[in-house]
Each structure stands twice: as C-alpha cells, then as structure tokens.
Design a protein around this motif. Structure first.
Motif, PDB file in Angstrom:
ATOM      1  N   ALA A 166      68.828  95.405  75.465  1.00 49.47           N
ATOM      2  CA  ALA A 166      69.361  95.972  76.701  1.00 49.47           C
ATOM      3  C   ALA A 166      68.593  95.385  77.875  1.00 49.47           C
ATOM      4  CB  ALA A 166      69.220  97.491  76.676  1.00 49.47           C
ATOM      5  N   ALA A 167      69.250  95.329  79.033  1.00 45.48           N
ATOM      6  CA  ALA A 167      68.617  94.750  80.220  1.00 45.48           C
ATOM      7  C   ALA A 167      67.296  95.437  80.535  1.00 45.48           C
ATOM      8  CB  ALA A 167      69.561  94.842  81.413  1.00 45.48           C
ATOM      9  N   SER A 168      67.203  96.732  80.275  1.00 47.32           N
ATOM     10  CA  SER A 168      65.969  97.463  80.565  1.00 47.32           C
ATOM     11  C   SER A 168      64.819  97.057  79.648  1.00 47.32           C
ATOM     12  CB  SER A 168      66.199  98.972  80.447  1.00 47.32           C
ATOM     13  OG  SER A 168      66.564  99.284  79.121  1.00 47.32           O
ATOM     14  N   ALA A 182      61.158  89.264  82.470  1.00 50.55           N
ATOM     15  CA  ALA A 182      60.884  87.827  82.587  1.00 50.55           C
ATOM     16  C   ALA A 182      61.161  87.096  81.278  1.00 50.55           C
ATOM     17  CB  ALA A 182      59.453  87.601  83.051  1.00 50.55           C
ATOM     18  N   GLY A 183      62.301  87.411  80.640  1.00 52.23           N
ATOM     19  CA  GLY A 183      62.687  86.706  79.434  1.00 52.23           C
ATOM     20  C   GLY A 183      62.023  87.189  78.162  1.00 52.23           C
ATOM     21  N   GLU A 184      61.171  88.200  78.243  1.00 55.39           N
ATOM     22  CA  GLU A 184      60.526  88.726  77.046  1.00 55.39           C
ATOM     23  C   GLU A 184      60.811  90.211  76.929  1.00 55.39           C
ATOM     24  OE1 GLU A 184      56.394  87.852  76.955  1.00 55.39           O
ATOM     25  OE2 GLU A 184      56.689  85.705  77.208  1.00 55.39           O
ATOM     26  N   ARG A 185      60.698  90.718  75.716  1.00 55.26           N
ATOM     27  CA  ARG A 185      60.888  92.135  75.476  1.00 55.26           C
ATOM     28  C   ARG A 185      59.735  92.917  76.055  1.00 55.26           C
ATOM     29  NH1 ARG A 185      61.511  94.320  69.643  1.00 55.26           N
ATOM     30  NH2 ARG A 185      61.519  96.416  70.377  1.00 55.26           N
ATOM     31  N   ASN A 186      60.030  94.015  76.695  1.00 56.25           N
ATOM     32  CA  ASN A 186      58.993  94.884  77.248  1.00 56.25           C
ATOM     33  C   ASN A 186      58.585  95.867  76.163  1.00 56.25           C
ATOM     34  OD1 ASN A 186      57.414  96.679  78.591  1.00 56.25           O
ATOM     35  ND2 ASN A 186      58.824  97.012  80.294  1.00 56.25           N
ATOM     36  N   HIS A 187      57.553  95.539  75.398  1.00 56.39           N
ATOM     37  CA  HIS A 187      57.147  96.346  74.252  1.00 56.39           C
ATOM     38  C   HIS A 187      56.637  97.723  74.651  1.00 56.39           C
ATOM     39  CE1 HIS A 187      57.680  93.190  71.321  1.00 56.39           C
ATOM     40  NE2 HIS A 187      57.185  92.354  72.219  1.00 56.39           N
ATOM     41  N   ALA A 188      56.143  97.887  75.846  1.00 56.27           N
ATOM     42  CA  ALA A 188      55.590  99.171  76.267  1.00 56.27           C
ATOM     43  C   ALA A 188      56.683 100.190  76.549  1.00 56.27           C
ATOM     44  CB  ALA A 188      54.722  98.983  77.503  1.00 56.27           C
ATOM     45  N   CYS A 247      60.006 100.226  75.188  1.00 58.17           N
ATOM     46  CA  CYS A 247      61.134 100.372  74.275  1.00 58.17           C
ATOM     47  C   CYS A 247      60.629 100.621  72.856  1.00 58.17           C
ATOM     48  CB  CYS A 247      62.036  99.144  74.313  1.00 58.17           C
ATOM     49  SG  CYS A 247      61.279  97.658  73.690  1.00 58.17           S
ATOM     50  N   ALA A 248      61.413 101.354  72.145  1.00 56.82           N
ATOM     51  CA  ALA A 248      61.079 101.636  70.747  1.00 56.82           C
ATOM     52  C   ALA A 248      61.365 100.393  69.917  1.00 56.82           C
ATOM     53  CB  ALA A 248      61.921 102.805  70.247  1.00 56.82           C
ATOM     54  N   PHE A 298      66.680  87.823  63.188  1.00 53.60           N
ATOM     55  CA  PHE A 298      66.249  89.177  63.527  1.00 53.60           C
ATOM     56  C   PHE A 298      64.744  89.225  63.776  1.00 53.60           C
ATOM     57  CE2 PHE A 298      70.406  90.488  62.058  1.00 53.60           C
ATOM     58  CZ  PHE A 298      70.681  91.587  62.865  1.00 53.60           C
ATOM     59  N   ALA A 299      63.966  88.568  62.931  1.00 52.61           N
ATOM     60  CA  ALA A 299      62.509  88.578  63.084  1.00 52.61           C
ATOM     61  C   ALA A 299      62.100  87.917  64.401  1.00 52.61           C
ATOM     62  CB  ALA A 299      61.844  87.881  61.905  1.00 52.61           C
ATOM     63  N   SER A 300      62.749  86.823  64.755  1.00 50.72           N
ATOM     64  CA  SER A 300      62.381  86.143  65.999  1.00 50.72           C
ATOM     65  C   SER A 300      62.801  86.937  67.229  1.00 50.72           C
ATOM     66  CB  SER A 300      62.965  84.730  66.037  1.00 50.72           C
ATOM     67  OG  SER A 300      64.373  84.783  66.095  1.00 50.72           O
ATOM     68  N   ALA A 301      63.707  87.884  67.058  1.00 53.66           N
ATOM     69  CA  ALA A 301      64.105  88.770  68.153  1.00 53.66           C
ATOM     70  C   ALA A 301      63.285  90.061  68.129  1.00 53.66           C
ATOM     71  CB  ALA A 301      65.599  89.076  68.065  1.00 53.66           C
ATOM     72  N   ASP A 302      62.152  90.041  67.431  1.00 54.24           N
ATOM     73  CA  ASP A 302      61.213  91.166  67.361  1.00 54.24           C
ATOM     74  C   ASP A 302      61.735  92.389  66.622  1.00 54.24           C
ATOM     75  OD1 ASP A 302      59.089  89.918  68.565  1.00 54.24           O
ATOM     76  OD2 ASP A 302      59.654  90.551  70.581  1.00 54.24           O
ATOM     77  N   TRP A 303      62.662  92.199  65.711  1.00 54.29           N
ATOM     78  CA  TRP A 303      63.100  93.307  64.868  1.00 54.29           C
ATOM     79  C   TRP A 303      62.098  93.449  63.733  1.00 54.29           C
ATOM     80  CZ3 TRP A 303      67.991  96.041  64.428  1.00 54.29           C
ATOM     81  CH2 TRP A 303      68.820  95.869  65.552  1.00 54.29           C
ATOM     82  N   LEU A 304      61.827  94.668  63.330  1.00 54.82           N
ATOM     83  CA  LEU A 304      61.031  94.946  62.142  1.00 54.82           C
ATOM     84  C   LEU A 304      61.987  94.890  60.954  1.00 54.82           C
ATOM     85  CD1 LEU A 304      59.023  97.971  63.542  1.00 54.82           C
ATOM     86  CD2 LEU A 304      58.271  95.598  63.358  1.00 54.82           C
ATOM     87  N   LEU A 305      61.567  94.262  59.882  1.00 56.08           N
ATOM     88  CA  LEU A 305      62.418  94.116  58.709  1.00 56.08           C
ATOM     89  C   LEU A 305      61.826  94.878  57.537  1.00 56.08           C
ATOM     90  CD1 LEU A 305      63.079  90.268  58.921  1.00 56.08           C
ATOM     91  CD2 LEU A 305      64.496  92.118  59.817  1.00 56.08           C
ATOM     92  N   ALA A 306      62.696  95.490  56.731  1.00 59.48           N
ATOM     93  CA  ALA A 306      62.249  96.211  55.543  1.00 59.48           C
ATOM     94  C   ALA A 306      63.309  96.095  54.461  1.00 59.48           C
ATOM     95  CB  ALA A 306      61.984  97.678  55.873  1.00 59.48           C
TER      96      ALA A 306
END
Length: 160
Positions: free
Chosen positions: A13-15, A19-25, A27-28, A118-126
């Motif tokens: 999501a845009a939120s 700057a082109g990276e995921r805001n880890h702080a 988002c879940a 998925f992994a490169s898009a910062d998804w956790l895999l299980a």
C-alpha cells in the motif's frame, strides 16, 4: 497447454512505501503460509509408489485413485472410508515406503521464482504440513523445511 501466468506478490500500500522502500516501523509484516504436498512439491509419485507397496504388502486390490480421492483427510480416516482393516499397520507400511520413495518428489515448475519474488518483497515465508509427526520426534524441526506438526490434526508453522 498454455504457460501459467507469472505470479507476483501484491504491491505494498502507498502508506507502506517510503522513498521506494517499505516502512518497516509503520506496517505489520506480511506472511505467506504454504502447504508442501501438492502446493510446493509434487509428491504424487511418492504417494503412488507407497500405495503400490501397501497393495503388495497387505494384499489390497484397491487402485491408487480410490485412495487419492480422499487426500487431505487423516490416513486412518481414509482407511476407514475405504474399508481397510489394520489401518495402523497399513500406515506404517505407507510411511516407510514414502520415505524410501521421497527422492521422487519434485518442486513444481516456477515455484522457486514465486517464493523468491515474495521474499524479495519482504514477505515472511512459512511451510505447513501434516506429514511429519511419524518421521521425527514431536517438536523437532527438519533441517530442510520449517514445518512443525502437532498430532496430524493441527498444523503450526514457524516463520523462516
């Protein structure tokens, strides 16, 4: 036969983008939970080989298709539905033959690329499976997967 359409993870999501990276702080984490048999791995050849051993060892004249139509159920439930006696003994034969034929399992075409996307898009895999409780002690993780099972009834997955 047409080639399958490549699968890509959903865009954040845009939120979630700074700057082109995921805001880890803010988002879940997102996680993808996948089953092994029939989803990540084609284990049908393993199952067919194990079923042939069951047929030979226990004198069953029941085609693999009869067993296969019930996949997803507990083994003993399948045996009950098929009218097979001594389900525990049959299960032991099936498990032993499955382990011996495990080299026949193959990943489905394209699955590695999908998981990498998925992994490169910062998804956790299980991974999650119900087929491991007889092959190793409860609570013990396989060195090659993150699957962990509890009594074939409920599945818990550990994130990679």
């Amino acid at each position: 036969m047409t080639a399958p359409t490549p699968i890509a993870p959903p865009a954040p999501a845009a939120s979630e983008v700074v700057a082109g990276e995921r805001n880890h702080a803010n988002c879940a984490p997102r996680a993808l939970l996948l089953d092994l048999d029939g989803v990540l791995l084609d284990t049908r050849p393993v199952m067919e080989t194990a079923w042939r051993e069951v047929q030979a060892t226990h004198g069953l004249d029941m085609p693999f298709a009869s067993y296969e139509r019930h996949l997803g159920r507990e083994f003993n439930d399948i045996m009950r539905r098929l009218g097979v006696r001594d389900a525990d003994l049959v299960h032991e034969t099936y498990e032993t033959a499955s382990r011996a034929a495990s080299h026949l399992a193959r990943q489905f075409a394209g699955i590695a690329e999908v998981l990498h996307a998925f992994a490169s898009a910062d998804w956790l895999l299980a991974t999650c499976t119900r087929t491991c409780t007889r092959s190793r002690p409860p609570g013990r993780r396989s060195p090659h997967t993150s699957a962990c099972c509890a009594h074939h009834a409920r599945c818990r997955a550990r994130l990679l």
